[in-house]
Design an enzyme around this catalytic site. Structure first.
Site: not given
Ligand code: NAD
Ligand code: UDP
Ligand code: UDP
Length: 319
Positions: A150, A194, A216, A278, A281
């Site tokens: 990723y 979630s 976070r 992980d 901060q």
């Molecule tokens: P999500 O998983 O809900 O959405 C991603 C979408 O992309 C899904 O609908 C999935 O089916 C689609 N997808 C995956 N691979 C694909 C492919 N090869 N072709 C077509 N569609 C494909 O996640 P999200 O939280 O909505 O994230 C959206 C974007 O934002 C992602 O690029 C993610 O990396 C970025 N992002 C999200 C967060 C966050 O906190 N939600 C943080 C940083 C970056």
């Molecule tokens: N985390 C946690 N309990 C859970 C899920 C996640 O304590 O049930 C922690 C995880 O280890 C991380 C933070 O929450 O330190 C955020 O995790 P998330 O996967 O949401 O996002 P990311 O690590 O990508 O920022």
């Protein structure tokens, strides 16, 4: 007529996902024509079911790792699984989605001269040694660990965006998104917001990974989408990368306590092992977004948790 002339044809990849579905809704409301593209790996039709009958909405099942020929004015490239459980399920496909997906969408932008936005991530900073993280920080990323598919995929996508700009003069917009939450998050994608809400609503133990003192910064989805649109509409000379996130920083213990309070849950807090790599901060430095986009998140954690909890309550009842 005035509306017609301002209407853009906008492609949103990953449009059936959490962020993508909110973006589809926002841009339809702004009066644009939307092509929502998704392979439904983590996204679902439920997220966009309410838009399917809209005359300016079109759904397309497609995988961004394959070429795509459509005529558009703007592209928002969001396709990519975002939660560790999902992106580590098929790590090779994750890298392909970021890298081949970026190449195809950039090729499309080059041919159509469309403006193109990339959903990058705070993960490009890895486990940062600089806090909070400004865009000028290059990051500390493990290239061979379980999160690398990723992190490095997204880093390479940024490289491609800037090379297409230098080589082909593309109009690019790169956002580095920090943890975002809100309605339509997946109930079982293992993300902390979630997980905690679902556990609290079921009065099951709330799982803190490690000692729960890692931090976070959580941005509500509506604030983030406003940032996307401002970045896309900003001056052509402003490419980013720009951090989009809420600078309010919380430990996982604090988050758990707030979720417990808001849900009136009887859940106890338990500890589970900390996942590999992980980050300890994370907090965005949003100086650049404030200066260039006049953007600042408005929704406080408690205000954003409420509609998110309502969403999960409905989802759990429906099941
Ligand atoms: P999500 O998983 O809900 O959405 C991603 C979408 O992309 C899904 O609908 C999935 O089916 C689609 N997808 C995956 N691979 C694909 C492919 N090869 N072709 C077509 N569609 C494909 O996640 P999200 O939280 O909505 O994230 C959206 C974007 O934002 C992602 O690029 C993610 O990396 C970025 N992002 C999200 C967060 C966050 O906190 N939600 C943080 C940083 C970056
Ligand atoms: N985390 C946690 N309990 C859970 C899920 C996640 O304590 O049930 C922690 C995880 O280890 C991380 C933070 O929450 O330190 C955020 O995790 P998330 O996967 O949401 O996002 P990311 O690590 O990508 O920022
Ligand atoms: N591409 C696409 N749609 C288009 C134009 C290009 O999917 O409308 C893909 C094409 O398959 C190519 C990639 O984008 O592999 C990169 O295109 P570019 O023109 O930059 O490179 P080239 O075709 O010269 O390899």
């Amino acid at each position: 007529m005035e509306n017609y002339s301002r209407r853009s044809r906008i492609l949103i990849t990953g449009g059936a996902g959490f962020l993508g579905s909110h973006l589809c809704e926002r841009l339809l409301n702004d009066g644009h024509d939307i092509i929502c593209l998704d392979n439904f790996f983590t996204g679902t039709k439920d997220n966009i079911a309410h838009l399917l009958d809209h005359p300016h909405f079109e759904l397309m099942r497609h995988d961004v790792t394959f070429p795509l020929y459509v005529e558009v004015d703007e592209i928002y490239n969001l396709a990519c699984p975002a939660s560790p459980i999902h992106y580590q399920f098929d790590p090779v496909q994750t890298t392909k989605t970021s890298v081949h997906g970026a190449i195809n969408m950039l090729g499309l932008a080059k041919r159509t001269r469309a403006k193109i936005f990339q959903a990058s991530t705070s993960e490009v900073y890895g486990d940062p040694e600089v806090h909070p993280q400004p865009e000028s920080y290059w990051g500390k990323v493990n290239p061979i660990g379980p999160r690398s598919c990723y992190d490095e995929g997204k880093r390479c996508a940024e490289t491609l965006f800037f090379d297409y700009r230098r080589q082909h003069g593309l109009n690019i917009k790169v956002a580095r998104i920090f943890n975002t939450y809100g309605p339509r998050m997946h109930p079982n994608d293992g993300r902390v917001v979630s997980n905690f809400i679902v556990q609290a609503l079921r009065h099951e133990p709330i799982t803190l990974y490690g000692d729960g003192t890692q931090t976070r910064s959580f941005c509500y989805v509506d604030d983030l989408i406003e940032g996307f649109v401002r970045l896309m509409n900003a001056d052509d000379g402003f490419t980013g990368p720009v951090n989009l996130g809420n600078p309010g920083e919380f430990t996982m213990i604090e988050l758990a306590e707030r979720v417990k309070g808001l849900t009136g849950s009887r859940s106890e807090l338990i500890h589970k092992p900390l996942p590999t790599d992980d980050p300890k901060q994370r907090q965005p430095d949003t100086t650049l977004a404030r200066a260039q986009l006049e953007w600042e998140p408005a929704v406080k954690l408690e205000e954003g948790l409420q509609p998110t909890i309502v969403y999960f309550e409905r989802l759990l009842k429906a099941r």
